[in-house]
Design an enzyme around this catalytic site. Structure first.
Site, short mmCIF file in Angstrom:
data_model
loop_
_atom_site.label_atom_id
_atom_site.label_comp_id
_atom_site.label_asym_id
_atom_site.label_seq_id
_atom_site.Cartn_x
_atom_site.Cartn_y
_atom_site.Cartn_z
N ARG A 262 0.92 -1.26 -0.09
CA ARG A 262 -0.08 0.27 -0.04
C ARG A 262 0.92 1.08 0.00
O ARG A 262 1.85 1.27 0.58
CB ARG A 262 -0.92 0.03 1.18
CG ARG A 262 -1.91 -1.09 1.25
CD ARG A 262 -2.74 -0.89 2.28
NE ARG A 262 -3.76 -2.24 2.58
CZ ARG A 262 -4.45 -2.47 3.69
NH1 ARG A 262 -4.65 -1.70 4.73
NH2 ARG A 262 -5.18 -3.61 3.80
N ARG A 277 3.09 1.40 10.15
CA ARG A 277 2.41 1.78 8.86
C ARG A 277 3.43 1.67 7.89
O ARG A 277 3.98 2.51 7.57
CB ARG A 277 1.76 3.08 8.94
CG ARG A 277 0.86 3.51 7.89
CD ARG A 277 0.17 4.90 7.99
NE ARG A 277 -0.37 4.79 9.47
CZ ARG A 277 -1.70 4.44 9.65
NH1 ARG A 277 -2.57 4.04 8.51
NH2 ARG A 277 -2.29 4.54 10.86
N GLU A 349 -5.18 -0.50 16.16
CA GLU A 349 -5.92 -1.34 15.27
C GLU A 349 -5.00 -2.78 14.64
O GLU A 349 -3.94 -2.21 14.62
CB GLU A 349 -6.39 -0.71 14.05
CG GLU A 349 -7.47 -1.69 13.10
CD GLU A 349 -7.04 -1.18 11.75
OE1 GLU A 349 -6.81 -2.07 10.89
OE2 GLU A 349 -7.07 -0.19 11.31
N SER A 352 -9.31 -5.69 11.11
CA SER A 352 -10.50 -5.19 10.93
C SER A 352 -11.56 -6.49 10.11
O SER A 352 -11.09 -7.04 9.17
CB SER A 352 -10.70 -4.03 9.69
OG SER A 352 -10.38 -2.76 10.28
N ARG A 391 1.95 -5.90 12.98
CA ARG A 391 1.42 -5.30 14.04
C ARG A 391 1.56 -6.15 15.26
O ARG A 391 1.61 -5.92 16.34
CB ARG A 391 0.00 -4.67 13.81
CG ARG A 391 0.16 -3.65 12.79
CD ARG A 391 -1.00 -2.78 12.57
NE ARG A 391 -0.98 -1.56 11.72
CZ ARG A 391 -1.48 -0.64 11.75
NH1 ARG A 391 -2.74 -0.54 12.40
NH2 ARG A 391 -1.49 0.48 10.83
#
Length: 425
Positions: A262, A277, A349, A352, A391
């Site tokens: 990404r 990130r 987070e 999801s 993460r």
């Protein structure tokens, strides 16, 4: 994408959805295009009927000596040219209408709270208690660099910022986490493991909703119609595109480990240090395909499947229900799992889990045949991180750090680390 008939029949309701999602779009545009489309179709059908009538007259010319066949043929030719012109106009209108529909977000579940941003996401439940340290816990980058298991400078040197090199036991633990997660999802939760391509065509990204809206967040190959996947959700959900499944074969459960890519175009200045990130990161993904009647039960199971990974690793976490202003483009309802990070003194987070209902299925023409022989219907699709590996590595390092700089290996991971119980200098 949504059915244009649904949107136009429920304009006020969908306008409220757009407002609550902070999505600015004038639905009158769709009304105008749909009216124009129907007008063109009506004119075309009238002309085709007139052409057919003229053709019949020519066919029966011998029974009507006074008929001017040449004039009638000229008229039919002119009608044909008008039909051709209308067909071109119709294609342009339908393309414009389709392009608008492709950029409009999904509806919202009745149980999705209305809110502006992440601060309005209600906590559904918590698991575990954050550890109380006898020392000031360090951020993962300090611990990992001191142990020699991460090298952020080499990542920048080899690529650019937001790339990292894992070394030695850091790379080993990343691999251990992947295998641990896949084993749990396949052996305990009943998912079928898949190894998909890490590059896909544009149509595949359109199917799950990444294109056209999120093109700037994706990496595209220059000389091919291929994109690096942002998540395994993309190839896994598309495995059954353009298919009609049998209800007796549902639900389908898929899981996969893949690297994900990404651009993080909108994240300038956020999480610039460490692994939080990255442009390239590892993730184990879960995807479900099921009937509309079962999809919300499947969402609860999916969320629990992700949570069990964190529970097995004894990492404190909480589940939040994303509000309308924070939920993803293609989701009707999303639960975020947030893991506790001691160095930040907050939950962040890590997964999801979303129910997209038939939003993606319509885009990829994924349907099923009901067992009772009823009308063929669009399936519901769900996806969830099972979970983000990098993460999780962050959470392990921070929650299991010791005052001497070492990191205790979670009990569940020890078998995957050949019995190693501690990472130390």
């Amino acid at each position: 994408m949504l059915d244009i008939k649904y949107i136009l029949a429920n304009k006020d309701e969908y306008a409220a959805v757009l407002k609550n999602r902070h999505h600015d779009f004038n639905l009158d545009i769709l009304d105008g295009l749909d009216a124009k489309r129907r007008k063109i179709i009506g004119e075309t059908e009238d002309l085709k009927a007139k052409r057919n009538e003229g053709s019949k007259k020519i066919g029966n010319a011998k029974n009507n000596p006074g008929l001017d066949v040449n004039a009638l043929k000229a008229e039919i030719k002119e009608i044909g040219e008008k039909i051709k012109s209308l067909d071109t106009e119709l294609a342009e209108v339908e393309t414009e209408l389709h392009n608008h529909l492709m950029t409009l977000p999904n509806t919202l579940s009745a149980t999705t709270p209305i809110g502006n941003d992440e601060n309005d996401n209600p906590v559904v439940r918590k698991w575990g208690e954050p550890k109380k340290f006898d020392f000031e816990p360090k951020p993962h980058w300090d611990v990992a660099e001191a142990l020699g298991i991460m090298d952020f400078e080499k990542g920048v040197m080899l690529a650019q910022s937001r790339f990292t090199v894992l070394k030695g036991l850091g790379a080993r633990m990343e691999r251990a986490l992947v295998n641990f997660m896949l084993d749990m999802h396949t052996k305990k939760h009943g998912y079928l493991e898949v190894e998909p391509p890490f590059m896909v065509r544009s149509a595949i990204l359109e199917g799950t909703g990444q294109l056209p809206k999120f093109a700037e967040d994706l990496y595209k190959l220059q000389n091919d119609d291929l994109w690096l996947i942002p998540t395994a959700e993309v190839p896994l959900t598309n495995l059954n595109r353009e298919s009609i499944l049998e209800e007796k074969d549902l639900p389908l459960y898929y899981t996969a480990y893949t690297p994900c890519f990404r651009r993080e175009a909108g994240s300038a200045g956020r999480d610039v240090r460490g692994l939080m990130r990255q442009h390239q990161f590892d993730k184990v993904e879960m995807v479900k395909i099921c009937t509309p009647e079962t999809s919300y039960d499947e969402l609860e199971k999916l969320t629990n499947n992700a949570g069990e990974v964190l529970e097995a690793l004894e990492l404190p976490y909480r589940v939040v229900n994303l509000c309308s202003g924070d939920i993803g483009f293609g989701s009707c309802k999303t639960y975020d799992l947030e893991v506790w990070l001691p160095s930040q003194d907050k939950y962040r987070e890590i997964s999801s889990c979303s129910n997209c209902e038939d939003f993606q299925a319509r885009r990829m023409n994924l349907r099923y045949r009901p067992a009772d022989g009823g009308k063929i219907r669009f399936a519901h699709t769900l996806n969830g991180s099972g979970i983000a590996v990098g993460r999780t590595l962050i959470a392990v390092i921070e929650n299991y750090q010791n005052e001497d700089g070492s990191v205790t290996v979670p009990k569940a991971l020890v078998p995957y680390m050949d019995g190693l119980e501690r990472i130390e200098l």
